[in-house]
Write a protein that holds these residues in place. Structure first.
Motif, PDB file in Angstrom:
ATOM      1  N   ASP A  32       0.906  -1.181  -0.130  1.00 16.10           N
ATOM      2  CA  ASP A  32      -0.048   0.040  -0.042  1.00 16.10           C
ATOM      3  C   ASP A  32       0.885   1.328  -0.009  1.00 16.10           C
ATOM      4  N   LEU A  33       0.233   2.241  -0.142  1.00 12.63           N
ATOM      5  CA  LEU A  33       1.046   3.701  -0.310  1.00 12.63           C
ATOM      6  C   LEU A  33       2.061   4.055   0.681  1.00 12.63           C
ATOM      7  N   ILE A  34       1.648   3.490   1.950  1.00 14.10           N
ATOM      8  CA  ILE A  34       2.645   3.931   2.971  1.00 14.10           C
ATOM      9  C   ILE A  34       3.515   2.776   3.805  1.00 14.10           C
ATOM     10  N   ALA A  35       3.444   1.789   2.933  1.00 20.79           N
ATOM     11  CA  ALA A  35       4.429   0.677   3.320  1.00 20.79           C
ATOM     12  C   ALA A  35       5.853   0.987   3.026  1.00 20.79           C
ATOM     13  N   THR A  36       6.533   0.539   3.735  1.00 18.82           N
ATOM     14  CA  THR A  36       8.118   0.984   3.773  1.00 18.82           C
ATOM     15  C   THR A  36       8.809  -0.126   3.024  1.00 18.82           C
ATOM     16  N   VAL A  37       9.536   0.130   1.932  1.00 17.07           N
ATOM     17  CA  VAL A  37      10.573  -0.839   1.349  1.00 17.07           C
ATOM     18  C   VAL A  37      11.875  -0.554   1.472  1.00 17.07           C
ATOM     19  N   VAL A  38      12.688  -1.486   1.408  1.00 13.52           N
ATOM     20  CA  VAL A  38      14.271  -1.234   1.208  1.00 13.52           C
ATOM     21  C   VAL A  38      14.802  -2.317   0.894  1.00 13.52           C
ATOM     22  N   ALA A  39      16.037  -1.999  -0.161  1.00 12.19           N
ATOM     23  CA  ALA A  39      16.734  -2.848  -0.956  1.00 12.19           C
ATOM     24  C   ALA A  39      17.493  -3.843   0.185  1.00 12.19           C
ATOM     25  N   THR A  40      17.835  -5.191  -0.157  1.00 11.34           N
ATOM     26  CA  THR A  40      18.384  -5.762   0.705  1.00 11.34           C
ATOM     27  C   THR A  40      19.732  -6.301   0.291  1.00 11.34           C
ATOM     28  N   SER A  56      17.137   1.243  -6.958  1.00  9.26           N
ATOM     29  CA  SER A  56      18.070   1.945  -6.657  1.00  9.26           C
ATOM     30  C   SER A  56      17.557   3.144  -5.808  1.00  9.26           C
ATOM     31  N   VAL A  57      16.325   3.283  -6.150  1.00 15.67           N
ATOM     32  CA  VAL A  57      15.682   4.425  -5.236  1.00 15.67           C
ATOM     33  C   VAL A  57      15.209   3.873  -3.776  1.00 15.67           C
ATOM     34  N   CYS A  58      15.002   2.556  -3.738  1.00 18.22           N
ATOM     35  CA  CYS A  58      14.936   1.814  -2.441  1.00 18.22           C
ATOM     36  C   CYS A  58      16.291   1.394  -1.545  1.00 18.22           C
ATOM     37  N   ARG A  59      17.234   2.199  -1.856  1.00 18.15           N
ATOM     38  CA  ARG A  59      18.743   1.901  -1.160  1.00 18.15           C
ATOM     39  C   ARG A  59      18.505   2.320   0.451  1.00 18.15           C
ATOM     40  N   ARG A  60      17.525   3.355   0.732  1.00 16.71           N
ATOM     41  CA  ARG A  60      17.226   3.654   1.987  1.00 16.71           C
ATOM     42  C   ARG A  60      15.680   3.149   2.260  1.00 16.71           C
ATOM     43  N   PRO A  61      15.262   3.038   3.382  1.00 12.98           N
ATOM     44  CA  PRO A  61      13.893   2.786   3.592  1.00 12.98           C
ATOM     45  C   PRO A  61      13.014   4.052   3.085  1.00 12.98           C
TER      46      PRO A  61
END
Length: 118
Positions: A32-40, A56-61
């Protein structure tokens, strides 16, 4: 014919339908829109360019909405790509806690009355 697929200001034009291979929904409902994603970890070299851009955008939470903005893509497209990246084990997702609602007052009174009768 190639001029049709090139915009002088925006670069190559790729339709969202093509980027997502015709899919309109992610494989998981976690995005959903406010879920937090981060690359592993590092991206494999064989990822398509759109997946690389999102990763690349998801390198940080970052929230899903911010990831879409940072990647310059529609939210629906980014959610599908995030689903692909999640299934490949390339990112983690943290969903926001569910909103807690207080029980109705009449229900609490009924519970209290039931406890008093014990």
């Amino acid at each position: 014919m190639t001029e049709r697929w090139l915009d002088q200001d925006a670069g190559p034009i790729v339709r969202p339908y093509t980027v997502t291979r015709g899919r309109t929904r992610p494989t998981s409902d976690r995005f959903d829109l406010i879920a937090t994603v981060v690359a592993t970890g590092p991206a494999p070299p064989d990822l398509p360019p759109e997946h690389l851009r999102v990763l690349s955008v998801c390198r940080r939470p970052i929230s899903v909405a911010e990831a879409a903005s940072g990647a310059g893509m529609a939210v629906g497209v980014v959610r599908v790509l995030l689903g692909d990246l999640f299934e490949a084990g390339l990112l983690t997702v943290r969903t926001p806690p569910a909103a807690v609602t207080a029980p109705r007052e009449d229900l609490l009174r009924d519970v209290l009355a039931g406890l008093k009768t014990l």
